[in-house]
Write a protein that holds these residues in place. Structure first.
Motif, mmCIF file in Angstrom:
data_model
loop_
_atom_site.group_PDB
_atom_site.id
_atom_site.type_symbol
_atom_site.label_atom_id
_atom_site.label_comp_id
_atom_site.label_asym_id
_atom_site.label_seq_id
_atom_site.Cartn_x
_atom_site.Cartn_y
_atom_site.Cartn_z
ATOM 1 N N PHE A 85 -51.655 3.838 -51.597
ATOM 2 C CA PHE A 85 -52.821 3.936 -52.113
ATOM 3 C C PHE A 85 -53.404 5.366 -52.337
ATOM 4 N N PRO A 86 -54.252 5.502 -53.420
ATOM 5 C CA PRO A 86 -54.541 6.732 -53.744
ATOM 6 C C PRO A 86 -55.327 7.487 -52.534
ATOM 7 N N GLN A 87 -55.078 8.768 -52.403
ATOM 8 C CA GLN A 87 -55.812 9.638 -51.052
ATOM 9 C C GLN A 87 -57.076 9.268 -50.741
ATOM 10 N N TRP A 88 -57.896 9.197 -51.950
ATOM 11 C CA TRP A 88 -59.414 8.855 -51.592
ATOM 12 C C TRP A 88 -59.710 7.561 -51.031
ATOM 13 N N LEU A 89 -58.874 6.628 -51.365
ATOM 14 C CA LEU A 89 -58.751 5.116 -51.049
ATOM 15 C C LEU A 89 -58.742 5.018 -49.623
ATOM 16 N N ASP A 90 -57.518 5.854 -49.267
ATOM 17 C CA ASP A 90 -56.925 6.201 -47.902
ATOM 18 C C ASP A 90 -57.794 6.679 -47.103
ATOM 19 N N ARG A 91 -58.538 7.548 -47.322
ATOM 20 C CA ARG A 91 -59.712 8.431 -46.658
ATOM 21 C C ARG A 91 -60.747 7.364 -46.191
ATOM 22 N N TRP A 92 -61.142 6.823 -47.396
ATOM 23 C CA TRP A 92 -62.330 5.846 -47.117
ATOM 24 C C TRP A 92 -62.026 4.798 -46.458
ATOM 25 N N MET A 93 -60.775 4.066 -46.286
ATOM 26 C CA MET A 93 -60.231 3.243 -45.554
ATOM 27 C C MET A 93 -60.506 3.602 -43.812
ATOM 28 N N LEU A 94 -59.990 4.709 -43.872
ATOM 29 C CA LEU A 94 -59.929 5.327 -42.416
ATOM 30 C C LEU A 94 -61.077 5.461 -41.949
ATOM 31 N N SER A 95 -62.302 5.398 -42.594
ATOM 32 C CA SER A 95 -63.626 5.769 -42.193
ATOM 33 C C SER A 95 -64.483 4.424 -42.122
ATOM 34 N N ARG A 96 -63.951 3.258 -42.055
ATOM 35 C CA ARG A 96 -64.632 1.894 -42.236
ATOM 36 C C ARG A 96 -65.603 1.795 -41.079
ATOM 37 N N LYS A 97 -64.867 2.039 -39.902
ATOM 38 C CA LYS A 97 -65.275 1.997 -38.612
ATOM 39 C C LYS A 97 -66.764 2.615 -38.469
ATOM 40 N N GLN A 98 -66.860 3.952 -38.838
ATOM 41 C CA GLN A 98 -67.773 4.794 -38.835
ATOM 42 C C GLN A 98 -69.071 4.510 -39.882
ATOM 43 N N PHE A 99 -68.798 3.972 -40.938
ATOM 44 C CA PHE A 99 -69.597 3.250 -41.927
ATOM 45 C C PHE A 99 -70.217 2.076 -41.208
ATOM 46 N N GLY A 100 -69.499 1.393 -40.692
ATOM 47 C CA GLY A 100 -69.935 0.147 -39.948
ATOM 48 C C GLY A 100 -70.966 0.410 -38.917
ATOM 49 N N LEU A 101 -70.680 1.367 -38.278
ATOM 50 C CA LEU A 101 -71.415 1.657 -36.920
ATOM 51 C C LEU A 101 -72.805 2.477 -37.431
ATOM 52 N N LEU A 102 -72.539 3.133 -38.461
ATOM 53 C CA LEU A 102 -73.906 3.839 -38.997
ATOM 54 C C LEU A 102 -74.739 2.483 -39.595
ATOM 55 N N SER A 103 -74.258 1.732 -40.250
ATOM 56 C CA SER A 103 -74.834 0.809 -40.990
ATOM 57 C C SER A 103 -75.754 -0.034 -39.854
#
Ligand code: HEM
Length: 393
Positions: free
Chosen positions: A204-222
């Motif tokens: 995957f492109p690097q930005w997508l890679d990084r984004w996917m690794l941050s999903r837990k944090q996005f979810g918790l913030l939400s």
């Protein structure tokens, strides 16, 4: 294009396949050393099951990096879900891991205080917090302009009292639902990427890679913002401004000689959207709780997947329905377009609706089967079924 060998730590094809550097980097930079040591120990000690079915979407709050994948205590339970062919041993990497993390672990205590202070705090949270802050600021300014500045400029009406609660309570849910959509969007993009390339072995492109690794944090913030939104909403009737308004409405009703103020559709609107909002928040709470490592490790992979993926999409759906029903007939009310700007609810539900539509499209049998095939190792470029990973190594 030559097919790259699968990486052993790519348990979830919905996630990026980390390179050995990525794995190493995230293990030693992002994870607590305690985890890292346990993980490297497992990787070293036993053949690690690689779950190719996990290519199915887990766009979730789960730690998208190695937390779940390498955790030895994790109860994988249902072995139907595990592709035993793909069990691999990367002894070379594992042996590098073990001493490395041990050193890293003990190194923390040997670190001089001056250097210890320079260590990055909460590195995984940087991107999600930055995005949440930018979104909050933009939503705040936008709502302020529409709800406070506009009446002030056009009608000399002073409604600045709205800022502490009413405006904030538009910012909180708006950002919350957007972040929730951002948890699920990368999974959709990843599926599109894999469908387009017809393989799961392309990085995957690097930005997508990084984004996917941050999903837990996005979810918790939400979840955090949604919980604050619920508190703000429930305190509406306590406000003095609300009481004065209620008295004024009652007085005007008496003046108009109206005995009954009941408006049937408005009653239904409120009953439905508050109820759906509470359900949405309850699901978000379950998702947040199951993302706690001690809880997630007590679940089998299938249980975890069901909660994080299916319940996650359901939560997104409920929250979108909540916001849409709240809007009710305002969707077609031209007066809502203050200074030609659409109301916030219209803007904030746009992304979740796009995500939900894309997810529904991906559930069409033709696409779903193709994704499943790709995630089981099928490669459109070679058009052959993947040979078992272990036999290729
Ligand atoms: C206990 C749960 C909840 C309650 C009691 C609740 C209540 C409310 C209320 C009273 C409003 C109207 C606010 C206003 O008058 O400006 C509202 C709007 C909204 N809520 Fe909730 N809510 C809940 C959960 C959620 C959740 C979990 C989400 C999504 C993350 C959400 C997203 C929204 C959105 C996007 C709006 C529209 C805001 C706008 O005007 O732009 N709510 N909710």
């Amino acid at each position: 294009m030559g097919k790259q060998p699968p990486l052993p730590f790519h348990v979830n094809a919905d996630q990026p396949r980390p390179s050995s550097q990525t794995v190493a980097a995230s293990c030693h930079q992002r994870l607590p050393a305690f985890w890292a040591v346990r993980k490297s120990f497992t990787a070293h000690k036993r053949r690690f099951p690689l779950n190719l079915k996990t290519g199915q979407l887990i766009p979730n709050f789960m730690d998208q990096d190695e937390d779940q994948k390498l955790e030895p205590g994790r109860n994988v339970g249902n072995h139907d879900d595990l592709n035993m062919d793909s069990q691999v041993t990367r002894t070379s990497e594992a042996t590098v891991f073990f001493p490395f993390h041990q050193n890293n672990h003990s190194g923390q205590f040997e670190c001089p205080p001056s250097q210890y202070c320079k260590q990055d705090l909460f590195p995984k949270w940087h991107l999600p917090v930055k995005i949440a802050s930018i979104l909050s600021l933009l939503t705040f300014l936008y709502t302020l302009l529409r709800d406070v500045i506009h009446p002030f400029v056009t009608a000399h009406e002073n409604v600045f009292y709205k800022i502490p609660i009413l405006i904030i309570n538009k910012v909180l849910p708006g950002v919350s639902i957007t972040l929730l959509a951002l948890v699920y969007l990368p999974g959709i993009l990843a599926a599109g990427f894999q469908l387009y390339h017809g393989t799961k072995y392309k990085r995957f492109p690097q930005w997508l890679d990084r984004w996917m690794l941050s999903r837990k944090q996005f979810g918790l913030l939400s979840f955090f913002l949604a919980a604050m939104h619920a508190c703000y909403s429930l305190c509406y009737p306590m406000r003095r401004s609300y009481r004065y308004k209620l008295l004024n409405w009652a007085y005007q009703q008496v003046k108009q000689k109206r005995e009954n103020a009941w408006i049937e559709h408005d009653v239904w609107r409120m009953e439905i959207y508050v109820s759906v909002g509470i359900l949405g928040l309850a699901l978000l709470a379950i998702l947040a709780i199951t993302s706690i490592p001690s809880v997630s490790h007590s679940l089998t992979w299938r249980e975890f997947h069901h909660i994080q993926s299916k319940m996650g999409y359901l939560a997104l759906l409920l929250c979108t329905v909540h916001a849409s029903v709240f809007a009710w007939n305002k969707w077609v009310d031209i007066k809502q377009f203050v200074w030609y700007t659409p109301p916030t609810f219209m803007i904030v539900v746009f992304l979740p609706i796009v995500v939900l539509i894309c997810k529904s499209i991906l559930l069409f049998p033709c696409l779903r089967k193709k994704i499943e095939k790709i995630r089981c190792g099928w490669d459109a470029n070679t058009e052959t079924n993947e040979t078992p990973v272990s036999s290729r190594l």
